[in-house]
Design a protein around this motif. Structure first.
Motif, mmCIF file in Angstrom:
data_model
loop_
_atom_site.group_PDB
_atom_site.id
_atom_site.type_symbol
_atom_site.label_atom_id
_atom_site.label_comp_id
_atom_site.label_asym_id
_atom_site.label_seq_id
_atom_site.Cartn_x
_atom_site.Cartn_y
_atom_site.Cartn_z
ATOM 1 N N ALA A 1 0.610 4.119 -3.206
ATOM 2 C CA ALA A 1 0.530 5.300 -2.600
ATOM 3 C C ALA A 1 1.682 6.415 -3.161
ATOM 4 C CB ALA A 1 0.218 5.493 -1.026
ATOM 5 N N GLN A 2 3.139 5.232 -2.918
ATOM 6 C CA GLN A 2 4.017 7.105 -3.496
ATOM 7 C C GLN A 2 4.555 7.436 -4.504
ATOM 8 O OE1 GLN A 2 7.502 5.312 -1.073
ATOM 9 N NE2 GLN A 2 6.708 5.754 0.871
ATOM 10 N N GLU A 3 3.767 5.825 -5.836
ATOM 11 C CA GLU A 3 3.867 6.444 -6.783
ATOM 12 C C GLU A 3 5.097 5.201 -7.804
ATOM 13 O OE1 GLU A 3 1.372 9.499 -8.375
ATOM 14 O OE2 GLU A 3 0.323 8.680 -7.298
ATOM 15 N N GLN B 1 7.115 6.916 -15.850
ATOM 16 C CA GLN B 1 6.762 8.231 -16.708
ATOM 17 C C GLN B 1 8.688 8.601 -16.930
ATOM 18 O OE1 GLN B 1 4.854 10.248 -13.306
ATOM 19 N NE2 GLN B 1 2.396 10.030 -14.224
ATOM 20 N N ARG B 2 9.199 8.287 -15.784
ATOM 21 C CA ARG B 2 10.698 8.663 -16.385
ATOM 22 C C ARG B 2 11.244 8.007 -17.718
ATOM 23 N NH1 ARG B 2 13.516 10.351 -12.588
ATOM 24 N NH2 ARG B 2 13.263 11.403 -10.054
ATOM 25 N N LYS C 1 16.331 9.563 7.330
ATOM 26 C CA LYS C 1 15.720 8.812 6.738
ATOM 27 C C LYS C 1 15.363 9.723 5.687
ATOM 28 C CE LYS C 1 12.774 5.777 5.096
ATOM 29 N NZ LYS C 1 11.078 4.925 5.569
ATOM 30 N N SER D 1 13.021 -0.003 -0.010
ATOM 31 C CA SER D 1 13.454 1.050 1.358
ATOM 32 C C SER D 1 11.603 0.568 1.514
ATOM 33 C CB SER D 1 13.712 2.354 1.433
ATOM 34 O OG SER D 1 12.860 3.062 1.347
ATOM 35 N N ASP E 1 11.179 -1.148 5.912
ATOM 36 C CA ASP E 1 10.830 -0.359 6.470
ATOM 37 C C ASP E 1 9.247 -1.171 7.694
ATOM 38 O OD1 ASP E 1 11.672 1.963 6.319
ATOM 39 O OD2 ASP E 1 9.970 3.112 5.539
ATOM 40 N N ARG E 2 9.011 -2.307 6.679
ATOM 41 C CA ARG E 2 7.599 -3.303 7.590
ATOM 42 C C ARG E 2 8.122 -3.755 8.356
ATOM 43 N NH1 ARG E 2 3.064 -0.022 7.544
ATOM 44 N NH2 ARG E 2 4.161 1.450 5.157
ATOM 45 N N ARG F 1 13.424 2.361 -4.339
ATOM 46 C CA ARG F 1 12.051 2.348 -3.533
ATOM 47 C C ARG F 1 11.343 1.394 -3.182
ATOM 48 N NH1 ARG F 1 9.361 7.438 -5.883
ATOM 49 N NH2 ARG F 1 8.910 7.928 -4.172
ATOM 50 N N ALA G 1 -0.903 9.062 2.433
ATOM 51 C CA ALA G 1 -1.698 8.052 2.322
ATOM 52 C C ALA G 1 -1.470 6.604 1.704
ATOM 53 C CB ALA G 1 -1.596 7.966 0.802
ATOM 54 N N GLY G 2 0.445 6.859 2.618
ATOM 55 C CA GLY G 2 0.878 5.277 2.535
ATOM 56 C C GLY G 2 0.785 5.297 4.285
ATOM 57 N N THR H 1 5.883 6.830 -11.511
ATOM 58 C CA THR H 1 7.348 7.825 -11.144
ATOM 59 C C THR H 1 7.900 7.094 -12.299
ATOM 60 O OG1 THR H 1 6.785 8.370 -9.356
ATOM 61 C CG2 THR H 1 8.524 8.502 -10.237
ATOM 62 N N GLU I 1 8.240 4.874 14.808
ATOM 63 C CA GLU I 1 7.952 4.478 13.942
ATOM 64 C C GLU I 1 6.368 3.732 14.295
ATOM 65 O OE1 GLU I 1 9.617 2.010 11.496
ATOM 66 O OE2 GLU I 1 7.186 1.889 10.697
ATOM 67 N N SER J 1 1.166 -1.337 0.565
ATOM 68 C CA SER J 1 -0.042 0.073 -0.333
ATOM 69 C C SER J 1 1.171 0.940 0.333
ATOM 70 C CB SER J 1 -0.895 0.074 1.338
ATOM 71 O OG SER J 1 -1.129 -0.872 1.791
ATOM 72 N N GLU J 2 1.697 0.761 0.521
ATOM 73 C CA GLU J 2 3.195 2.236 0.588
ATOM 74 C C GLU J 2 3.661 2.801 -0.428
ATOM 75 O OE1 GLU J 2 5.888 1.752 3.837
ATOM 76 O OE2 GLU J 2 7.126 4.039 2.801
ATOM 77 N N GLN K 1 1.923 11.965 0.082
ATOM 78 C CA GLN K 1 2.380 11.433 -0.580
ATOM 79 C C GLN K 1 2.982 9.717 0.265
ATOM 80 O OE1 GLN K 1 4.293 10.575 -3.680
ATOM 81 N NE2 GLN K 1 2.342 11.197 -4.988
ATOM 82 N N GLU K 2 4.071 10.700 0.819
ATOM 83 C CA GLU K 2 5.046 9.382 1.056
ATOM 84 C C GLU K 2 4.148 8.795 2.643
ATOM 85 O OE1 GLU K 2 8.484 8.880 1.455
ATOM 86 O OE2 GLU K 2 7.876 8.995 -0.901
ATOM 87 N N ILE L 1 4.274 14.550 -13.879
ATOM 88 C CA ILE L 1 5.119 13.304 -14.455
ATOM 89 C C ILE L 1 6.538 13.395 -12.899
ATOM 90 C CG2 ILE L 1 6.097 12.725 -16.205
ATOM 91 C CD1 ILE L 1 4.253 14.684 -17.580
ATOM 92 N N ALA L 2 6.064 11.815 -12.912
ATOM 93 C CA ALA L 2 7.222 11.048 -12.172
ATOM 94 C C ALA L 2 7.304 12.414 -10.772
ATOM 95 C CB ALA L 2 8.671 11.498 -13.208
ATOM 96 N N GLY L 3 6.805 12.594 -10.379
ATOM 97 C CA GLY L 3 7.143 13.870 -9.601
ATOM 98 C C GLY L 3 7.246 14.517 -9.177
#
Lengths: 428, 328
Positions: free
Chosen positions: A393-395, A402-403, B89, A423, A427-428, A420, B292-293, A399, B67, A389-390, B288-289, B275-277
């Motif tokens: 959510a962070q797309e 698109q890059r 981080k 990472s 975290d989990r 990414r 949403a997560g 991304t 955390e 889900s993270e 977002q970081e 696009i691509a953030g």
């Protein structure tokens, strides 16, 4: 003065470190009442009436068979589901007993300690043997089942029959042919996209990765590692992002397209092909392309093969805080049973999760056949970890796509995405 | 505690001096009555501030040290104290720095833009007749009253790649390259478009404030300046500007805070960060970081960093203003 400063600092430090942030005590209520009100949350739909009719029939049947039980159904909006479920987990007294939820959300709900284990229920339920295995997999976390698949959805390839006829084209039978066909169409019809491929349409990109033998992530020694930068995955990603090209679907128009927008482009007559789900049929039927389209399974690498599709769909589960858990399980067996799955298909055209029911609906309705064929060819799923889900959510994957579409090389883009993702897994 | 702190912070007196001790005690008892009254007067506002500001801020700082995700909030996983882990981080993430630079640059452009447009139109409004002034104010208030989401969506319609009025007009005027031009594809045109919308909906505040300020300057002062032979420019720079400075400071600080915290416009117009953030700003990034997560710990850390940055920028600005104010 010094004393006060020190005291204030000490108090602040104790407050910050000593008592941690709030946490809910998430333990089973222990109660299992057989009478009273059974609270059910289902998702609201753009057109809810047909769904509500089927659900009401199921509720009536259930109430008829159980004395002194009322079922209270509430419809919640899909967009705000995260807040609603968070609220339900944080405050068990406002939580439902039974809930419908998307299978991609399952892992994070389980990690939150909100869902109860239904493995035993599935094992003791004779009808469950007919459930499609790959769909049942989407209800599992760490080998335990937390939901009953209520319906599923897969994506296949929509194409414009009139355009294909005029240009003398055949529906593509491999991914290579798909790229060629799309290129050909755009060169003959410059105002159309060869295929509406969106930079944000991750569920369309996944089959390309899987068809090339790649994976989103792999589980090694109990922990997930991203696999999008493997040789095979890169090949699939390269093919998909290759569609975001001025000669097929120009990046300045397609890099930002989502799944819904891709289908809208196809329905509006702007694209000759699109990847869409069985649940998109109504939207396409109502659009400009409504009378002139057909669907085939999305082809794989080898000619004649089918690319593994993403198995989306919704589950019905019991919340851990429920004090009516036996009743809740009984109700799920009715609503997600064969009879009401069939009726849900008739009402909403959602694909059933029982293979025998699937065969029957395919026999009755040829339009649904390519989807059933895709489903039965074997589907895949996203990594069942709350980290997903993270990542979503962070797309991270959009991304990456698109890059690449805007000029970055595939290798560094996939490596960065993998980093990414890892990472998030760490975290989990 | 407040009373005690204020009296304690007076000049230090050597202990053992009976006279000063006595004097001090007397002063304290007199001050105590006043302090008590002050405390009583301030209590309602203070309680409210503690409830709506101090407690959330305390929770924010606390969350940022743990955390803390959905699993921790609803009791599915044990709490883990990270100390400065979330901050380490965050600061170690190259994306954060890119987003920070985006945010600062974007906010600077928006602040300058809304100040320039606002002041220019305020001056204009103070010089024109009743009818054009009323029309100007109506237009400005309309822009000001438009909800951010609605404003952003309307701007998107206007600048739509295929059906937008702007592209149609530009290509109709003979600029063929603008037919089908995507305003949100390139990083800087996308930022420019959003900045345009932000300036559009935030200049009215500057304009109204400055207009009120200009109107409050007595005519005699301007007249005196012109009698002394000052040019219009000289009058504006040496007479009007110093008198408007307090209002200008308020307008600038408001704009800095507001533009630094932009969320809606970026989120709606660049579809969640471009696009691509490429068009991410801090607030959207935090959303977002983190939210949403459902990684609330990291999100809180971003929030704390943002609060600190804003205080820092505003502080530097105030300090610079005071320094120049003393020189002139």
């Amino acid at each position: 003065m010094r004393f006060w400063k020190l005291t204030t600092a000490a108090i602040a430090a104790t407050l910050l470190v000593g008592c941690g942030p709030p946490q809910v005590d998430q333990s089973d209520s222990g109660a299992d009442s057989r009478t009273g009100t059974l609270r059910v949350w289902l998702f609201d739909e753009a057109n809810r009436d047909p769904k509500e009719k089927v659900v009401n029939a199921a509720v009536e049947e259930f109430e008829g068979n159980h004395r002194d039980v009322t079922v209270e159904v509430r419809y919640i909006a899909v967009d705000t589901r995260s807040e609603r479920f968070t609220g339900a987990f944080n405050d068990p007294s406002s939580a439902p007993d039974v809930a419908e939820f998307g299978n991609t959300d399952l892992a994070s709900y389980v990690a939150a300690g909100g869902m109860s284990d239904l493995t035993g229920v599935i094992e003791d339920w004779p009808a469950a043997t007919d459930l499609s295995d790959s769909v049942l997999d989407t209800a599992e976390v760490d080998g335990k089942t937390y939901g009953v698949p209520w319906f599923t959805g897969v994506r296949a390839l929509y194409y414009r029959t009139d355009v294909f006829d005029e240009l003398g084209l055949e529906p593509p039978r491999s991914l290579g042919e798909l790229v060629e066909t799309a290129r050909r169409i755009r060169s003959e019809r410059p105002d159309m996209y060869g295929i509406a491929a969106g930079g944000k349409y991750t569920y369309a990109m996944m089959p390309f990765i899987w068809a090339s033998g790649g994976e989103l992530a792999e589980r090694r020694n109990g922990s997930w590692r991203s696999a999008v930068d493997s040789e095979a995955s890169r090949r699939g990603i390269r093919t998909y992002t290759g569609l975001l090209d001025p000669a097929i679907c120009p990046p300045d128009q397609c890099a930002q397209l989502t799944g819904t927008e891709s289908i809208q482009a196809f329905a509006g007559g702007k694209a000759a092909m699109a990847i869409g789900g069985d649940f998109n049929r109504t939207a396409v039927d109502e659009g400009a392309a409504g009378d002139n389209y057909d669907v085939v399974p999305l082809p794989g690498r080898k000619t004649g093969s089918i690319a593994p599709a993403f198995a989306g769909g919704n589950l019905l589960g019991v919340l851990r805080s429920s004090d009516h858990s036996t009743l809740a399980q009984e109700f799920i067996k009715v609503l997600a049973g064969k009879k009401y799955q069939r009726r849900m298909y008739e009402a909403m055209s959602y694909l059933p999760t029982f293979e025998d029911v699937q065969d029957r609906v395919a026999a009755d309705d040829p339009a649904i056949e390519p989807f059933i064929e895709t489903l039965q060819a074997g589907t895949r799923f996203v990594p069942s970890t709350p980290a997903w889900s993270e990542i979503d959510a962070q797309e991270i994957l959009p991304t990456m796509a698109q890059r690449i579409a805007t000029g970055e090389k595939v290798r560094p883009a996939t490596q960065r995405a993998a980093q990414r993702m890892n990472s998030a897994f760490d975290d989990r | 505690m407040t009373a005690e702190l204020t009296t304690e912070s007076g000049p230090r007196t050597p202990p053992g001096n009976p006279e000063t001790r006595h004097g001090r005690r007397r002063r304290r008892s007199g001050g105590n009555g006043q302090a008590r009254a002050a405390v009583l007067y301030l209590a309602p506002a203070g309680l409210l501030l503690i409830a709506v500001m101090a407690y959330p801020l305390y929770q924010l700082v606390q969350l940022s040290l743990y955390e803390y995700g959905q699993a921790q909030a609803s009791g599915g996983a044990p709490l883990e104290f990270l100390g400065v882990g979330n901050y380490a981080k965050l600061l170690g993430d190259s994306r954060f720095w890119m987003v920070l630079i985006n945010t600062c640059g974007f906010a600077a452009v928006c602040v300058l833009g809304s100040l320039t447009v606002g002041i220019a139109l305020a001056v204009l409004a103070s010089r024109v007749r009743w009818l054009p002034r009323t029309l100007l104010f109506l237009a400005a208030l309309g822009a000001w009253a438009t909800p951010a989401v609605a404003g952003s969506t309307v701007w998107l319609f206007l600048f739509d790649q295929n059906f937008g009025l702007v592209n149609e007009v530009l290509s109709g005027l003979g600029w063929q390259g603008m037919a089908g031009f995507s305003w949100t594809y390139d990083r800087f045109t996308a930022f420019g478009l959003v900045a345009g919308e932000v300036v559009w909906c935030s200049f009215p505040f500057v304009m109204v404030t400055m207009y009120a300020g200009i109107k409050a300057i007595p005519g005699e002062i301007v007249e005196a300046a012109s009698l002394d032979g000052a040019s219009a420019w000289r009058t504006a720079r040496s007479v009007l500007l110093p008198m408007l400075r307090p209002l200008l400071i308020i307008a600038t600080i408001q704009s800095i805070i507001w533009d630094f915290k932009i969320f809606t416009q970026i989120y709606v117009m660049t579809d969640g960060g471009g696009i691509a953030g490429q068009n991410l700003v801090l607030n959207v990034y935090a959303y977002q970081e983190a939210f949403a997560g459902s990684n609330y710990g990291l999100g809180s850390a971003i929030g704390v960093v943002m609060t600190g940055l804003l205080l820092l920028i505003t502080g530097i600005y105030l300090w610079a203003q005071r320094a120049t104010g003393e020189n002139t």
